[in-house]
Motif scaffolding. Structure first.
Motif, PDB file in Angstrom:
ATOM      1  N   VAL A 196      -7.913   6.047  -8.986  1.00 37.90           N
ATOM      2  CA  VAL A 196      -6.539   6.481  -9.248  1.00 37.90           C
ATOM      3  C   VAL A 196      -5.957   5.731 -10.441  1.00 37.90           C
ATOM      4  O   VAL A 196      -5.287   6.319 -11.308  1.00 37.90           O
ATOM      5  CB  VAL A 196      -5.664   6.268  -7.994  1.00 37.90           C
ATOM      6  CG1 VAL A 196      -4.187   6.369  -8.347  1.00 37.90           C
ATOM      7  CG2 VAL A 196      -6.018   7.301  -6.926  1.00 37.90           C
ATOM      8  N   LEU A 249      -0.050   8.195  -4.652  1.00 33.25           N
ATOM      9  CA  LEU A 249       0.503   7.720  -5.919  1.00 33.25           C
ATOM     10  C   LEU A 249       1.701   8.576  -6.325  1.00 33.25           C
ATOM     11  O   LEU A 249       2.758   8.047  -6.702  1.00 33.25           O
ATOM     12  CB  LEU A 249      -0.567   7.763  -7.011  1.00 33.25           C
ATOM     13  CG  LEU A 249      -0.079   7.436  -8.427  1.00 33.25           C
ATOM     14  CD1 LEU A 249       0.380   5.993  -8.514  1.00 33.25           C
ATOM     15  CD2 LEU A 249      -1.168   7.710  -9.450  1.00 33.25           C
ATOM     16  N   TRP A 303      -8.775   4.144  -4.755  1.00 35.20           N
ATOM     17  CA  TRP A 303      -7.595   3.627  -5.421  1.00 35.20           C
ATOM     18  C   TRP A 303      -7.936   3.077  -6.809  1.00 35.20           C
ATOM     19  O   TRP A 303      -7.115   3.150  -7.730  1.00 35.20           O
ATOM     20  CB  TRP A 303      -6.953   2.535  -4.560  1.00 35.20           C
ATOM     21  CG  TRP A 303      -6.252   3.116  -3.361  1.00 35.20           C
ATOM     22  CD1 TRP A 303      -6.727   3.195  -2.089  1.00 35.20           C
ATOM     23  CD2 TRP A 303      -4.960   3.717  -3.357  1.00 35.20           C
ATOM     24  NE1 TRP A 303      -5.810   3.818  -1.281  1.00 35.20           N
ATOM     25  CE2 TRP A 303      -4.712   4.138  -2.034  1.00 35.20           C
ATOM     26  CE3 TRP A 303      -3.992   3.938  -4.323  1.00 35.20           C
ATOM     27  CZ2 TRP A 303      -3.543   4.776  -1.666  1.00 35.20           C
ATOM     28  CZ3 TRP A 303      -2.815   4.573  -3.953  1.00 35.20           C
ATOM     29  CH2 TRP A 303      -2.595   4.974  -2.641  1.00 35.20           C
TER      30      TRP A 303
END
Length: 275
Positions: free
Chosen positions: A55, A250, A52
């Motif tokens: 990301v 996402l 994450w």
């Protein structure tokens, strides 16, 4: 007891279908996003937030923030938005043209609109290479936009056509009788009646355009890589399923946030008016 039986007889099958083929896979992918990608293209422990972090642009290896994902995401939104706008400009008047024909001609035009779906999508995209190659347009952003408009304009036209079929043209006649100019008469008497189909068409065009990777991969090349290409590469060549899962969530979150925003603005009917 009777209520439980009614539930399983009516909503039960649909609920089980959604749970088995939507909710459970989504939860599995969410769990993968917190796992670790090993050197042998395997997935395992320990649990981590590194995927994450990547990301949102944090590179744990070099301990620095990058804007690579942000650029790809912005390019994806921009290309999907422009493709949708082109579909609106082409498909909105086309839907009116089809709806205003006689029954025989209308059926023929609708058939021509959906005939491309009889051929595999990948084959149709590859066919554009042969068409655009003499003009030296492959690979390019223009070719990607052209391919997206070709692929998604039927998804826009069909719901708008459905709304146009239900228009009460007496409202337009009343507006004209009251002295409204043609454009004002259209915007006040006709356009609001097509709004549900217009919104449905925009959603059915923008959402798949945002996540597509086939068109941009074949017609656009590396310079026009979108978020769909980035996700596809993680599950394919890179074999980094945890990072790909985080990217997928996402994208899913962005889409759901947009749908939720529309549902709130639409009032009580929400998305039901688009069905």
């Amino acid at each position: 007891m009777l209520t439980v039986r009614r539930f399983f007889a009516t909503l039960g099958p649909g609920t089980l279908w959604l749970a088995a083929f939507l909710i459970v896979p989504a939860l599995v992918m969410l769990g993968y996003s917190f796992l670790t990608h090993t050197d042998l293209a395997q997935v395992g422990g320990p649990w981590t937030l590194e995927n994450w972090g990547r990301v949102f642009g944090y590179d744990a290896l070099f301990q620095e923030w990058t804007a690579d994902n942000a650029r790809v995401l912005w390019r994806s939104v921009w290309v999907a938005g422009l493709s949708t706008a082109l579909c609106v400009l082409m498909g909105y008047p086309l839907a009116f043209y089809i709806a205003r024909q006689d029954a025989r001609r209308k059926n023929l035009l609708l058939l021509l609109l959906i005939i491309p779906f009889w051929t595999n999508f990948l084959i149709r995209v590859y066919a554009w290479i042969l068409i655009l190659r003499p003009f030296d347009l492959v690979p390019s952003l223009s070719a990607t936009l052209l391919g997206m408009v070709y692929a998604f304009v039927p998804f826009f036209v069909l719901p708008v056509y459905s709304s146009v079929e239900k228009i009460d043209w007496r409202l337009l006649e009343a507006a004209q009788d009251l002295g409204a100019p043609p454009l004002r008469a259209f915007m006040t008497a006709v356009f609001p009646q097509t709004l549900p189909g217009l919104v449905a068409g925009v959603l059915l065009t923008f959402i798949p355009a945002l996540g597509t990777f086939v068109v941009s991969d074949i017609l656009g090349g590396a310079k026009t890589a979108l978020v769909g290409n980035l996700i596809q590469n993680q599950f394919g060549q890179a074999g980094d399923w945890p990072y790909g899962s985080a990217l997928s969530f996402l994208l899913m979150g962005m889409v759901l946030l947009g749908l939720w925003s529309y549902a709130r603005r639409a009032g009580q009917k929400g998305l039901e008016e688009l069905v």
